[in-house]
Design an enzyme around this catalytic site. Structure first.
Site, PDB file in Angstrom:
ATOM      1  CG  HIS A 524     -59.486  48.390 -23.370  1.00 37.16           C
ATOM      2  ND1 HIS A 524     -58.969  49.233 -24.330  1.00 37.16           N
ATOM      3  CD2 HIS A 524     -58.481  47.533 -23.047  1.00 37.16           C
ATOM      4  CE1 HIS A 524     -57.707  48.915 -24.574  1.00 37.16           C
ATOM      5  NE2 HIS A 524     -57.383  47.884 -23.815  1.00 37.16           N
ATOM      6  CB  CYS A 543     -56.041  44.916 -21.876  1.00 41.85           C
ATOM      7  SG  CYS A 543     -55.993  45.005 -20.076  1.00 41.85           S
TER       8      CYS A 543
END
Length: 626
Positions: A524, A543
Site C-alpha cells: 500500500h 504490511c
C-alpha cells in the site's frame, strides 16, 4: 499494516469534511495526518498511532486492562527423529505370483533379490519415517534391484552416488547422503555374503536417494515449524514414484538434478557458492559493528581508509587521493576526512551523513567469507520452499533489501523502495497471488492494533475514533459511535470492528494492492513518505509500504500510471487483477539481480541465525546414522 477483511471495501468514499468541520485547519497530507492521529506523528514518526497516555487510566474491574495480542513467535526447531526401517514385513511377505505394480517387470536378479531380503532382518538402516515407509511399499510391490546388476552396482548406481557426492555444490551436506559402495570384485567366495552386502547397499542407496530428492525439492527443514511468520504450502513428493522412475531410467543424474528449483536465481546462487568456496578470505577485515563519529578514535579507521584507497576511481582519486595518502594511518576521525566519507556513502546510495556505522562498513569492507557462505547456503535452502518456476510476470518483495520489483519476461520493469514490519511486528515470509487494487481504500484496523495501541487511549477518550475519521461497527455490521462503547470493559477480545475512512491521512494512503492471505498483509501507499529516505526501513506494523504505489498498481493491472492517476480522481473504487501474478513476500539476505550478481543484505530479523539452528538440529538427528 494489516486489515480485517473484505467488509472494508464495500462503502463509497467518505470525505474528510466532517473532520475538518470540527475545527481542523486546512493542511497538506502530512499536517492532516498529524492532526487526525492526535499529534503522535512528527518529524520522524515511529508509527501510525498516537502513544498511550503517559498516565494510563486504571481499567474498570473485569475489564482486562493489561491484555495484549501477541505477534507470532519463533519455536525451538525439532527435526523428525529417524526410525529403523522394519524389513520384517518385506522379508516375511511371499513373492507375489503377479507383481502388485503393473509397471514391474521381473529381472534376472529378481529371484536373487527375494533370497537376499531375508538377510535384512538384522540390518540397522535408519531413515526419516516417510522414507522408511516408502522403501517397504516400493520393494513389496517391486521385489527386484534398482541399483545392482549381477554381482555389482550398476551404472545407475554409479551415477546416483556421484550426484549424492556433489551435494555441497547445492549448499547441502554430502555426509547426509553417504553410502558405502561394495567393491566390484571381492576376495570372498561366499556368494551369500556378497548378496547380503549388495541388498544392504540397495536399501541404503534408495534411502539416501529419497532423502536427497526430498531435500532438493523441499529443503532440509520444514519452515512452518520454525515460526508463525513462515507460511508455505506443502510440496508433496511421491517417494514410491521417485523409486519407480529411477528403476526405469538410465538418466539418473538428469532426474535427480531436476528435483532442485529450476530457476535462474537458484543457479546464480550456486555459481556464487562455488566462487566463495574457491576464494580466499578478505585480507582486510573491519569490525562489522563499528560506530565512529567525527572527532572519535578507532584503530579500525585505517583499515577503512585502506579499502577506500584501493577502490578509488579517477574522479574520487583526483579529489581525495592526496588526503588519503596523507591520513592513511590516522586513527582519529578528523574533520578533513568527513567529506570523503560522505562522498563514499553517497556513491554507494546512502544518505551521506558522515557517520561510519555498520552499513558503511558493510558497503566498504563487505561481509566476511564465512558470513557470505552462510547467507548463500541459507538462500538456497529458502528457495527450495518456493515454486521451482517463480512465474512471469511476478512481484518479488525482498524484505532485507527493502525493495519490491515487478519482473516480466526476465526484465525488472519496476523496482521501488519499501518499508516492512518492525522487529516487533515482522512481515511474514510467504507467497500468494495478486487479486485486486483498491483506490482510496478504507483501512480495516487489525485487532492487534486496536488492542495494543488504540485501546489505552480509548479507555480515557472513547470518542477519539469518531473525531479522527474512523468507523466502529458491532458484530452484526451496525455502525455505532465510538463514544458509545465502554472500551474499558474489554481486554484482548473486542467485539467491534474499526476502519479508517479514505482521506489524505488514511494510513494506507491513496491505494492498496491485495493478495488475500491469513497474515492480512498487502502492499500500500503511505502518508509517511520520510521513511523511504532511511536506509533501514523495518518500520511498519507488518504490511509492505511502497514508495511508488502508482507504478506498482499500473504494473499489476497491465496499464499506465496515467490510468491509475485518472482512477484516483474518482474516489473509492476497486479493480480486479485479471492476470495470474504471483507475489513473493520473501526474506533473502543473499539474492542475485537479473544479471546474476549476488547482493548481500543485513539479517534484520535474525532469521538466518534461526534457520542455521534448525539446519544444525536436522544434522544432529541425521549424523548418528549417516
Amino acid at each position: 499494516m494489516k486489515f480485517l477483511g473484505k467488509k472494508a471495501t464495500a462503502m463509497p468514499l467518505v470525505a474528510v469534511a466532517a473532520t475538518l468541520a470540527l475545527g481542523a485547519p486546512q493542511a497538506g497530507a502530512q499536517g492532516l495526518f498529524d492532526m487526525l492521529f492526535g499529534g503522535g506523528v512528527r518529524h520522524e514518526p515511529q508509527g501510525e498511532f498516537p502513544p498511550p497516555p503517559k498516565h494510563k487510566p486504571k481499567a474498570p474491574a473485569g475489564g482486562g486492562g493489561g491484555a495484549k495480542i501477541s505477534s507470532p513467535s519463533y519455536y525451538t526447531y525439532k527435526a523428525d527423529k529417524l526410525v529403523r526401517v522394519d524389513f520384517s514385513t518385506l522379508s516375511a511377505a511371499p513373492q507375489p505370483a503377479t507383481p502388485q505394480d503393473a509397471a514391474f517387470v521381473p529381472s534376472a536378479t529378481g529371484a536373487a533379490f527375494h533370497d537376499a531380503i531375508a538377510s535384512l532382518s538384522d540390518y540397522e538402516l535408519y531413515a526419516e519415517p516417510d522414507i522408511a515407509k516408502a522403501l517397504i511399499a516400493y520393494y513389496s510391490a517391486n521385489p527386484d534391484f534398482i541399483w545392482v546388476n549381477g554381482t555389482s552396482p550398476n551404472n545407475r548406481a554409479q551415477d546416483a552416488v556421484r550426484v549424492l557426492g556433489e551435494a555441497a555444490s547445492y549448499g547441502l551436506t554430502p555426509a547426509d547422503y553417504t553410502v558405502d559402495v561394495p567393491a566390484t570384485t571381492s576376495a570372498s567366495t561366499d556368494d551369500a555374503a556378497k548378496l547380503r552386502e549388495l541388498v544392504r547397499f540397495e536399501m541404503a542407496l534408495s534411502a539416501r536417494v529419497l532423502r536427497y530428492a526430498h531435500d532438493a525439492q523441499n529443503g532440509r527443514v520444514e519452515p512452518n515449524r520454525m515460526t508463525g511468520y513462515y507460511d508455505f504450502p506443502a510440496k508433496p513428493l511421491d517417494m514410491v514414484g521417485v523409486l519407480k522412475t529411477l528403476a526405469h531410467t538410465q538418466e539418473v543424474r538428469t532426474y535427480l538434478e531436476s528435483r532442485h528449483p529450476q530457476n535462474a536465481e537458484y543457479q546464480a546462487l550456486r555459481v556464487e557458492l562455488e566462487a566463495l568456496q574457491a576464494s580466499a578470505e578478505n585480507e582486510i577485515v573491519v569490525d562489522p559493528k563499528l560506530l565512529l563519529k567525527p572527532g572519535e578514535t578507532s584503530p579500525e579507521l585505517p583499515k577503512l581508509l585502506s579499502l577506500i584507497a584501493r577502490n578509488l576511481d579517477d574522479d574520487m582519486g583526483g579529489t581525495y587521493g592526496e588526503l588519503l595518502s596523507r591520513l592513511a594511518t590516522s586513527e582519529v576521525y578528523v574533520p578533513e576526512l568527513v567529506p570523503l566519507i560522505k562522498a563514499v556513502q553517497v556513491k554507494e546510495g546512502m544518505k551521506g551523513d558522515g557517520v561510519i556505522g555498520p552499513r558503511t562498513v558493510a558497503l566498504l569492507a563487505g561481509t566476511s567469507k564465512a558470513d557470505r557462505l552462510l547467507k548463500v547456503q541459507v538462500a538456497l535452502e529458502e528457495l527450495r520452499w518456493l515454486p521451482s518456476d517463480l512465474g512471469s510476470p511476478r512481484v518479488f518483495i525482498n524484505q532485507p533489501a527493502f525493495t519490491a520489483s515487478y519482473i516480466d519476461n526476465g526484465e525488472e520493469k519496476l523496482k521501488t523502495r519499501v518499508v516492512v514490519g518492525r522487529v516487533t511486528n515482522q512481515t511474514a515470509f510467504f507467497y500468494d497471488q495478486i487479486k485486486q487494487v483498491d483506490f482510496h481504500p478504507y483501512w480495516g484496523v487489525p485487532q492487534s492494533i486496536i488492542v495494543n495501541e488504540m485501546l489505552p487511549r480509548l479507555r480515557s477518550d472513547p470518542g477519539y475514533l469518531d473525531r479522527a475519521g474512523y468507523e466502529v461497527t458491532d458484530s452484526r455490521g451496525k455502525r455505532i459511535p465510538s463514544s458509545a462503547v465502554n472500551w474499558g470493559a474489554y481486554g484482548a477480545n473486542i467485539p467491534y470492528s474499526v476502519r479508517q475512512q479514505p482521506s489524505e491521512a488514511n494510513a494506507l494512503g491513496e491505494l492498496k494492492i491485495l493478495f488475500p492471505n491469513k497474515h492480512a498483509i498487502y502492499m500500500h501507499d503511505t502518508p509517511q513518505k520520510s521513511f523511504f529516505k532511511q536506509d533501514m526501513r523495518a518500520l511498519s506494523h507488518g504490511c509492505v509500504r511502497l514508495q511508488d504505489p502508482r507504478g506498482m498498481a499500473a504494473a499489476v493491472l497491465g496499464t499506465s500510471v496515467d490510468y491509475v492517476a485518472e482512477k484516483l480522481k474518482h474516489g473509492h473504487s476497486t479493480e480486479d487483477v485479471t492476470r495470474k501474478i504471483p507475489v513473493y513476500v520473501a526474506y533473502f539476505t543473499a539474492w542475485p539481480d537479473l544479471s546474476g550478481k549476488v547482493e548481500y543484505f543485513n539479517d534484520v530479523y535474525d532469521r538466518d541465525t534461526r534457520l542455521k539452528q534448525a539446519l544444525d538440529a536436522t544434522e544432529a538427528v541425521r549424523s548418528p546414522s549417516s
